[in-house]
Design a protein around this motif. Structure first.
Motif, mmCIF file in Angstrom:
data_model
loop_
_atom_site.group_PDB
_atom_site.id
_atom_site.type_symbol
_atom_site.label_atom_id
_atom_site.label_comp_id
_atom_site.label_asym_id
_atom_site.label_seq_id
_atom_site.Cartn_x
_atom_site.Cartn_y
_atom_site.Cartn_z
ATOM 1 N N GLY A 18 0.810 -1.218 0.000
ATOM 2 C CA GLY A 18 0.000 0.000 0.000
ATOM 3 C C GLY A 18 0.834 1.255 0.000
ATOM 4 O O GLY A 18 0.299 2.356 -0.089
ATOM 5 N N ARG A 19 2.150 1.101 0.081
ATOM 6 C CA ARG A 19 3.011 2.291 0.079
ATOM 7 C C ARG A 19 3.856 2.355 -1.194
ATOM 8 O O ARG A 19 4.114 1.337 -1.834
ATOM 9 C CB ARG A 19 3.938 2.302 1.305
ATOM 10 N N LEU A 20 4.277 3.569 -1.525
ATOM 11 C CA LEU A 20 5.131 3.814 -2.693
ATOM 12 C C LEU A 20 6.500 4.273 -2.239
ATOM 13 O O LEU A 20 6.647 4.828 -1.160
ATOM 14 C CB LEU A 20 4.530 4.927 -3.567
ATOM 15 N N ARG A 21 7.476 4.060 -3.089
ATOM 16 C CA ARG A 21 8.809 4.602 -2.822
ATOM 17 C C ARG A 21 9.459 4.973 -4.140
ATOM 18 O O ARG A 21 9.283 4.285 -5.132
ATOM 19 C CB ARG A 21 9.651 3.562 -2.082
ATOM 20 N N TYR A 22 10.196 6.080 -4.106
ATOM 21 C CA TYR A 22 10.967 6.493 -5.287
ATOM 22 C C TYR A 22 12.233 5.649 -5.336
ATOM 23 O O TYR A 22 12.999 5.609 -4.377
ATOM 24 C CB TYR A 22 11.313 7.981 -5.181
ATOM 25 N N GLY A 23 12.422 4.934 -6.416
ATOM 26 C CA GLY A 23 13.561 4.028 -6.518
ATOM 27 C C GLY A 23 14.597 4.522 -7.505
ATOM 28 O O GLY A 23 14.269 5.147 -8.519
ATOM 29 N N VAL A 24 15.860 4.241 -7.194
ATOM 30 C CA VAL A 24 16.975 4.604 -8.085
ATOM 31 C C VAL A 24 17.704 3.331 -8.471
ATOM 32 O O VAL A 24 18.053 2.510 -7.615
ATOM 33 C CB VAL A 24 17.953 5.579 -7.393
ATOM 34 N N MET A 25 17.913 3.169 -9.759
ATOM 35 C CA MET A 25 18.592 1.988 -10.281
ATOM 36 C C MET A 25 19.943 2.408 -10.854
ATOM 37 O O MET A 25 20.017 3.397 -11.584
ATOM 38 C CB MET A 25 17.724 1.365 -11.386
ATOM 39 N N LEU A 26 20.973 1.667 -10.496
ATOM 40 C CA LEU A 26 22.311 1.955 -11.014
ATOM 41 C C LEU A 26 22.756 0.841 -11.958
ATOM 42 O O LEU A 26 22.281 -0.284 -11.879
ATOM 43 C CB LEU A 26 23.340 2.029 -9.866
ATOM 44 N N ARG A 27 23.680 1.202 -12.839
ATOM 45 C CA ARG A 27 24.426 0.161 -13.523
ATOM 46 C C ARG A 27 25.486 -0.356 -12.560
ATOM 47 O O ARG A 27 25.794 0.284 -11.556
ATOM 48 C CB ARG A 27 25.135 0.726 -14.770
ATOM 49 N N GLU A 28 26.082 -1.483 -12.916
ATOM 50 C CA GLU A 28 27.095 -2.050 -12.028
ATOM 51 C C GLU A 28 28.274 -1.087 -11.841
ATOM 52 O O GLU A 28 28.991 -1.145 -10.847
ATOM 53 C CB GLU A 28 27.573 -3.394 -12.597
ATOM 54 N N ALA A 75 37.463 -3.732 -10.891
ATOM 55 C CA ALA A 75 37.597 -3.217 -12.256
ATOM 56 C C ALA A 75 37.771 -4.371 -13.240
ATOM 57 O O ALA A 75 37.223 -4.342 -14.341
ATOM 58 C CB ALA A 75 38.778 -2.252 -12.342
ATOM 59 N N ASP A 76 38.519 -5.386 -12.833
ATOM 60 C CA ASP A 76 38.685 -6.560 -13.703
ATOM 61 C C ASP A 76 37.331 -7.190 -14.007
ATOM 62 O O ASP A 76 37.022 -7.537 -15.138
ATOM 63 C CB ASP A 76 39.581 -7.609 -13.038
ATOM 64 N N PHE A 77 36.532 -7.338 -12.951
ATOM 65 C CA PHE A 77 35.210 -7.932 -13.139
ATOM 66 C C PHE A 77 34.352 -7.066 -14.063
ATOM 67 O O PHE A 77 33.675 -7.562 -14.961
ATOM 68 C CB PHE A 77 34.521 -8.115 -11.780
ATOM 69 N N LEU A 78 34.432 -5.745 -13.833
ATOM 70 C CA LEU A 78 33.560 -4.849 -14.602
ATOM 71 C C LEU A 78 33.969 -4.747 -16.062
ATOM 72 O O LEU A 78 33.119 -4.750 -16.951
ATOM 73 C CB LEU A 78 33.605 -3.439 -14.007
ATOM 74 N N TYR A 79 35.247 -4.645 -16.293
ATOM 75 C CA TYR A 79 35.678 -4.183 -17.617
ATOM 76 C C TYR A 79 36.546 -5.153 -18.408
ATOM 77 O O TYR A 79 36.564 -5.082 -19.634
ATOM 78 C CB TYR A 79 36.459 -2.874 -17.479
ATOM 79 N N ASN A 80 37.310 -5.990 -17.758
ATOM 80 C CA ASN A 80 38.315 -6.747 -18.509
ATOM 81 C C ASN A 80 37.748 -8.048 -19.046
ATOM 82 O O ASN A 80 37.225 -8.868 -18.291
ATOM 83 C CB ASN A 80 39.554 -7.002 -17.647
ATOM 84 N N ARG A 81 37.874 -8.228 -20.346
ATOM 85 C CA ARG A 81 37.342 -9.407 -21.013
ATOM 86 C C ARG A 81 38.448 -10.056 -21.839
ATOM 87 O O ARG A 81 39.430 -9.398 -22.197
ATOM 88 C CB ARG A 81 36.167 -9.009 -21.918
ATOM 89 N N THR A 82 38.250 -11.329 -22.192
ATOM 90 C CA THR A 82 39.340 -12.054 -22.863
ATOM 91 C C THR A 82 39.467 -11.680 -24.334
ATOM 92 O O THR A 82 40.550 -11.690 -24.888
ATOM 93 C CB THR A 82 39.135 -13.576 -22.755
ATOM 94 N N ASN A 83 38.355 -11.362 -24.982
ATOM 95 C CA ASN A 83 38.372 -10.930 -26.381
ATOM 96 C C ASN A 83 39.253 -11.805 -27.262
ATOM 97 O O ASN A 83 40.182 -11.320 -27.909
ATOM 98 C CB ASN A 83 38.845 -9.470 -26.455
#
Lengths: 1012, 96, 185
Positions: free
Chosen positions: A709-719, B40-48
């Protein structure tokens, strides 16, 4: 009236169907079955064009798609003008209107021909060497002038009115080329039970069989056998596609075909496409592309009337056309004799056969001698005479490499044969490896990469007997390979192999590569190698003298083989000349790359139906029709078309501009109520026992304790720690989240989630479903929004206590099931009404009606943007640019500090994220409140600093705020938060604009307006 | 356009798929325990590699599943495709 | 059907009757996306009244209900005889305690029937799959593409296909289908 060079009988033309056509304004007549080239030749017209560079008069060289000279423009109406068509491939129809190209004022008197006089000064690389000075002149002066003079046809200026379609098709065996080898292949593959497609670029399948006047197969005349074989294939379900060029061989046996559907018709049915692009996926391919006759490179071999011998024979046997009255044959192969004998029988006087070979032997020379033809071994044509048509050939003996004195032989045709070059273009496009065959003097397919095989002359199996046998064998193999893993019944697979009883006279394998000796001053003898690009033997020799060794470099420097004919007639001779110059063997020189398309292809088939309204999907919401009727202006947002603003008629009946409309819409939301179509928001339903755990891992925020019943503003990151997307998420039940994403990010976010779920955490019991299009979303925003909605809502208490800001309830609105969100992207009391899309329009209209007493105003994306900017809310992709961390844009609060891990968390502890000069979100107020900054403008510290000025940041959002009565802007500025209070400058062409850095929240910073 | 054999749906055209980078790179169980260099290795380095490459594909416009494939980066032919979680198959010889 | 409900309303009402490849809008029905672990698959079929096909890319139909395999743990359930809430309630009862997800997608896509001797030829102008009956038999269902739109394609009879396309892509798909069959008009 159908031409004085027409034979009295014979050929495959329909002599009962005379057709009138025009060429360069003059009217001529031909027959059904003619090409434009054969019809012109029948009328004695050889001069059909001017060459590309020297504007030399040019005639018809060949009878097929290898034609480099006879490029014409065919015109049906102002919009249907097709330049650069090969006259040898243009089928005649009643009323055909064609014109020559690259000449002014007329073909016979062409002003550009002056280039030919200066030819000694226009060698290879002339342009590179000459137009280098002064600096800048190339672009301003030389290039436009050269472009105006060069070039071939002219493109039409009107839009193409024709239709083009694109098709996918599949087969077991695709056979490319319907000559004897191809037809035999198709017979075998079909007998083997395969689904077969047989394509050929010509109007009529048959290839060399169409001109095989003296051959018999299985005791039938070859042409009768051809007709029977085609009937047999059709009855067996083989798809036969004439007028269809296989122009590209792409990976994994995808072959691109261009089928010309209506081009040959006088009055095309406009319901039919002009051309079709076929993308054929074949289990196996048989390439039976045949071989191309090679010209001989001798001086003035480009005069109209100089023609390939086999082509001349084709014109006679297939079209009933004599290429001239009196011909000199210049040959290095037996095929020249066959042409001479056939032409002699057809009424052409053969002045002489000049044979480059010292001692031509065998049945062909014997037969020529028996026919009384003047056969001259060790003889070259050392030049020709004539202005617009060849008048004579200079025949000279060659002894020990030395060319003797020339004898001038009068003639109106010189027919040459340097032997044949297997057509390996498609094989080469398939990345197959070629190998040099010393015996044949030809590159042949050696190692396949794709599932294909070549058959017949394109792999050096010359002659009818060999072509049929080789083709049949290839077809059998292809079918067996294609069907080996197939569950399909064997059909007639058991049929015993078929042998063909052939009676035919083959013409051996002799030939010549390179430039023939002529004994003349090389500086003034123009012996053409590449007719279309005007490259002579001298040009290629010059390139090697200037140090070009690689054939790829020679090709680019001289442009040999780079014309639209893809080097069909020129490649081998160019190689021969380079080899001779460098003292190497031909295979040592290497070979240039063959690239698609095999012959020029219209842009139309690549566009297909993707034009106008069908270029891209135009996505509209369920409420779009309402906005359209209301007169909204729209803007594209990814593939969506969204209402941008809703202009109203003001005083005097004039429509508001965007500025006025947006100001009015903003005031309505801040003081009353507005309604906004937010249906394009991406939506994902996250369901399962582990839904909260999954959300914890995907978003920076904590979700475990968010109550249903509640909302939240979510932020998603790339790794990598950068902001990827954001959106409000509602928890509907312990195991069910309703996630929203940005409009443009919907597919990307779902793919990102699926990636982690499927490949990193497959143990989680949670599933993702896109519900973007399930729900229409109607945002009702403003202090009066509750009053508008209350009477329509059933089963939901909208009061502050029961439904505080950032809550969601399920119930009904206007009789329709709803997920009712209380939230605001405008910073007001507001709701987002989610209803099934099919009911979106009805619910919108009900709300609008209920809102009319309150002055409800529909608003668009522009007002939405202004309202959120007043509140300092970011838009991912506007404030962020893929290098913004959450803290940079003021979202540090959204990070669940207690969470051990989430996607991107580890990256946030990298040192770079703690640098003091990271760009941070700030607000900007211009010193002059009327000035609205330009988005994207740079910020600097001093108004008149010396160059280069350090850039401190840039404006990301900028609007005129009606609410605040002044302009506002958001910006990303290095160390921005520490600079709040400072003045920076936006340098603009009109002068620097002073701005004060402020907190990015311009309005209701304490959030009181939400708390009602 | 390549033909890709989805482990569930069979041979399908490339246009239905989305490429997913090198396969068999598991996300570390405890990223916070890693040094910046390891991360960084995990994120970026690949064997190609030039030759056989284990890579991820998703049959996005089909069954929606991620799977792994061994493709020869020289010939652009697939040697094998297999379900996630399966070990990289040891396939010898030329494959067309 | 008016444009108030379906973006195909006007397009379908004004479409020419071309026997080689007829186009029509399929009446809207309840559609649920079912996802689940192995243990939930059997009970889901039992609750739905149609066993969920276990062979890849196949659909099964019984009366007014259809279940299409779209992925190894994903089925599209179509019911012409129940509203979404009621069907969901029935299935939730059958699936209680079993790992699964049910999501109402009834309004997400629109159905277009392409029917006639040239139906496959028309579809192959945007769909790259081999639509020969040997390769794409009656009873086959799969997500694929039609030009720049994603679709679910089912073959109901040798000459009748059902195309499910997301609502906002439907006018685009319809327009391309019209363009593709123009030569038969």
């Amino acid at each position: 009236m159908t031409g004085s060079f027409r034979t009295p009988s014979g050929g495959r033309i329909d002599r009962t169907a005379a057709l009138a056509f025009r060429f360069d304004g003059a009217t001529y007549h031909g027959f059904a079955g003619d090409t434009l080239a054969s019809a012109l030749l029948a009328n004695g017209v050889h001069l059909v064009g001017r060459s590309f560079k020297y504007h030399r008069p040019r005639g018809i060289l060949s009878a097929g798609s290898d034609e480099p000279n006879a490029l014409v423009e065919v015109r049906r109406d102002d919009a249907r003008i097709t330049p650069n068509l090969r006259a040898t491939q243009v089928e005649l129809y009643e009323g055909l209107e064609a014109a020559s190209q690259n000449r002014w004022p007329s073909l016979a008197r062409d002003a550009g021909a002056v280039n030919d006089l200066f030819a000694p000064f226009l060698p290879a690389g002339f342009y590179y060497k000459t137009f280098m000075w002064p600096a800048g002149a190339w672009k301003r002066f030389y290039e436009p002038k050269i472009r105006a003079m060069a070039g071939l046809g002219k493109a039409p200026t009107l839009p193409d009115p024709d239709r083009y379609t694109q098709h996918y098709a599949h087969c077991d065996v695709l056979v490319i080329g319907a000559g004897p080898a191809g037809i035999a292949s198709a017979l075998a593959a079909s007998a083997g039970g395969a689904r077969v497609i047989l394509v050929d670029e010509q109007a009529e399948p048959g290839g060399s069989l169409l001109a095989a006047t003296d051959a018999a197969i299985d005791t039938k005349p070859a042409t009768q056998w051809l007709a029977d074989a085609l009937a047999e294939l059709t009855a067996a379900g083989v798809v036969i596609m004439p007028r269809t060029t296989a122009f590209g061989y792409f990976p994994h046996n995808m072959i691109a075909l261009c089928e010309r559907v209506t081009e040959h018709l006088a009055a095309p049915d406009r319901a039919l496409p002009r051309e079709r692009l076929w993308q054929i996926r074949a289990k196996q391919v048989v390439i039976a592309a045949g071989a191309l006759e090679r010209p001989l490179v001798f001086p003035e071999n480009d005069r109209p009337g100089v023609m390939l011998a086999e082509s001349a024979r084709t014109y006679l046997t297939r079209y009933g056309v004599r290429p001239g009255e009196r011909a000199v044959i210049f040959t290095a192969a037996d095929s020249g004799y066959r042409a001479a004998l056939d032409l002699a029988a057809g009424g052409v006087a053969i002045a002489a056969i000049a044979d480059l070979r010292a001692a031509p032997e065998g049945e062909w020379p014997a037969r020529a001698l028996a026919a009384g033809i003047d056969v001259r071994p060790s003889t070259v044509v050392a030049g020709t005479a004539g202005r617009l048509r060849v008048k004579a050939a200079r025949l000279a003996k060659v002894k020990h490499g030395a060319v003797g004195p020339a004898e001038v032989v009068a003639c109106d045709a010189v027919l040459m044969s340097g032997g044949f070059t297997p057509s390996v273009h498609l094989f080469s496009q398939s990345r197959g490896k070629l190998a040099w065959d010393e015996t044949l003097g030809a590159y042949l397919p050696a190692r396949s990469v794709e599932r294909e095989r070549s058959a017949g002359a394109c792999r050096g199996r010359y002659g009818l007997t060999a072509a049929l046998a080789d083709g049949y064998h290839a077809g059998e193999e292809a079918a067996a390979e294609a069907l080996k893993d197939s569950a399909r019944p064997a059909g007639r697979r058991a049929t015993a192999s078929r042998a063909f009883g052939v009676v035919a006279r083959d013409t051996g394998t002799d030939g010549f590569i390179g430039a023939v000796p002529h004994g003349r001053n090389p500086a003034f003898a123009k012996a053409f190698v590449d007719w279309q690009n005007d490259v002579t033997a001298k040009d290629i020799a010059l390139a090697t003298r200037e140090g070009f060794r690689s054939i790829e470099h020679v090709k680019r420097y001289t442009t040999t083989g780079m014309a639209t004919d893809q080097g069909k007639t020129s490649n081998m001779n160019a190689l021969g000349i380079v080899a001779e110059q460098l003292g190497e063997s031909v295979p040592k020189i290497g070979l240039t790359t063959f690239r698609p398309p095999y012959t020029p292809t219209t842009f139309g088939i690549f566009a297909g139906a993707a034009r106008g309204d069908l270029f891209d999907p135009v996505r509209v919401t369920p409420i779009h029709g309402w906005a359209e009727a209301r007169g909204a202006a729209f803007e594209p947002v990814s593939l969506w078309k969204r209402a941008h603003y809703f202009p109203e008629k003001g005083d005097g009946g004039r429509l508001e501009d965007m500025h006025a409309a947006v100001a009015r819409e903003c005031r309505a939301v801040r003081s009353g109520v507005g309604i906004f179509d937010a249906s394009t928001l991406g939506k994902i339903e996250v369901v399962g026992a582990d839904a909260a755990e999954f959300m914890n891992r995907m978003y920076t925020n904590p979700w475990s304790k968010l109550e249903p019943g509640r909302l939240r503003y979510g932020v998603m990151l790339r790794e990598n720690g950068f902001v990827m997307d954001d959106g409000v998420v509602g928890r509907l039940a312990p195991d069910r989240f309703h996630v929203t994403t940005t409009t443009g990010g919907a597919a990307r976010v779902l793919a990102h989630m699926e990636d982690y779920l499927q490949t990193e955490w497959p143990d989680l019991d949670v599933w993702l479903t896109s519900t973007t299009e399930q729900w229409a979303v109607i945002a009702v925003q403003g202090p009066k929004s509750r009053e508008v909605l209350a009477p329509l809502v059933e089963g939901i208490d909208l009061s502050k206590g029961a439904l505080p800001n950032m809550s969601v309830r399920e119930g009904r609105i206007a009789g329709v099931p709803t997920r009712l969100f209380r939230l605001s992207f405008a910073g007001e009391l507001g709701f987002e009404v989610n209803v099934p899309a099919a009911q979106g329009r009805a619910v919108w209209e009900a709300i609008f009606k209920a809102g009319e007493p309150f002055g409800i105003a529909p608003y668009g994306t522009e007002t939405m943007h202004v309202l959120r900017a007043e509140k300092g809310y970011i838009i991912v992709g506007q404030e962020t640019d893929g290098t913004a961390a959450p803290d940079d844009v003021g979202l540090g609060w959204a990070i669940g500090k207690a969470k051990k891990d989430f996607v991107g968390k580890r990256s946030l502890s990298r040192a770079a994220f703690f640098m003091p000069d990271r760009k941070q979100l700030v607000g900007l107020l211009t010193r002059d409140p009327a000035v609205v900054l330009e988005e994207g403008a740079q910020l600097v510290a001093a108004p008149n600093a010396a160059l280069p000025v350090p850039m401190l940041g840039h404006v990301t959002s900028s609007y005129a705020s009606a609410t605040l009565g002044r302009s506002i802007a958001l910006a990303m500025v290095k160390g921005g938060r520490a600079r709040i209070g400072q003045t920076l400058y936006v340098p603009m062409p009109s002068g620097p604009i002073a701005v004060e850095l402020v907190d990015p929240v311009f309005y209701d910073a304490e959030g009181a307006r939400l708390d009602v | 356009m390549l033909i890709i054999t989805c482990p569930w749906c069979g041979e399908r055209p490339e246009i239905e798929f989305v490429y997913g980078g090198e396969a068999h790179i598991a996300r570390p169980a405890d990223p916070s325990a890693l040094t910046d260099q390891q991360w960084a290795d995990f994120l970026y380095n690949r064997t190609n590699p030039k030759g056989r490459h284990a890579e991820r594909w998703r049959h996005t416009h089909g069954c929606g599943r991620f799977f792994n494939a061994v493709r020869d980066t020289v010939s652009d032919f697939f040697v094998a495709t297999y379900k996630p979680g399966d070990a990289r198959p040891d396939v010898e010889g030329d494959v067309q | 059907m008016s444009d108030l409900i379906s973006p195909l309303g006007t397009l379908a009402a004004t479409a020419a009757d071309i026997a080689a490849a007829r186009l029509s809008v399929i009446a809207p029905a309840t559609q649920l996306s079912f996802r689940g672990r192995e243990a939930a698959i059997g009970p889901a079929g039992a609750g739905f009244g149609v066993d969920l096909p276990r062979q890849a890319c196949r659909f099964a139909r019984s009366g007014a209900r259809l279940a299409a395999w779209l992925g190894p743990d994903e089925w599209l359930l179509i019911a012409e005889d129940a509203d979404p809430a009621a069907l969901q309630a029935d299935l939730q009862a059958a699936l209680a305690g079993l790992p699964h997800a049910l999501v109402d997608v009834s309004a997400r896509a629109l159905g277009i029937a392409v029917e006639g001797p040239r139906a496959a030829y028309v579809l192959n102008q945007g769909c790259p799959l081999d639509l020969d009956e040997a390769a794409f038999p009656v009873g086959m269902a799969t997500r694929t593409v039609f030009a720049k739109a994603e679709i679910v394609l089912m073959r109901e009879t040798p000459e009748r296909f059902r195309v499910e396309v997301w609502r906002s892509f439907a006018p685009y798909a319809w327009g391309l289908l019209e363009e593709a069959r123009r030569e038969f008009a």
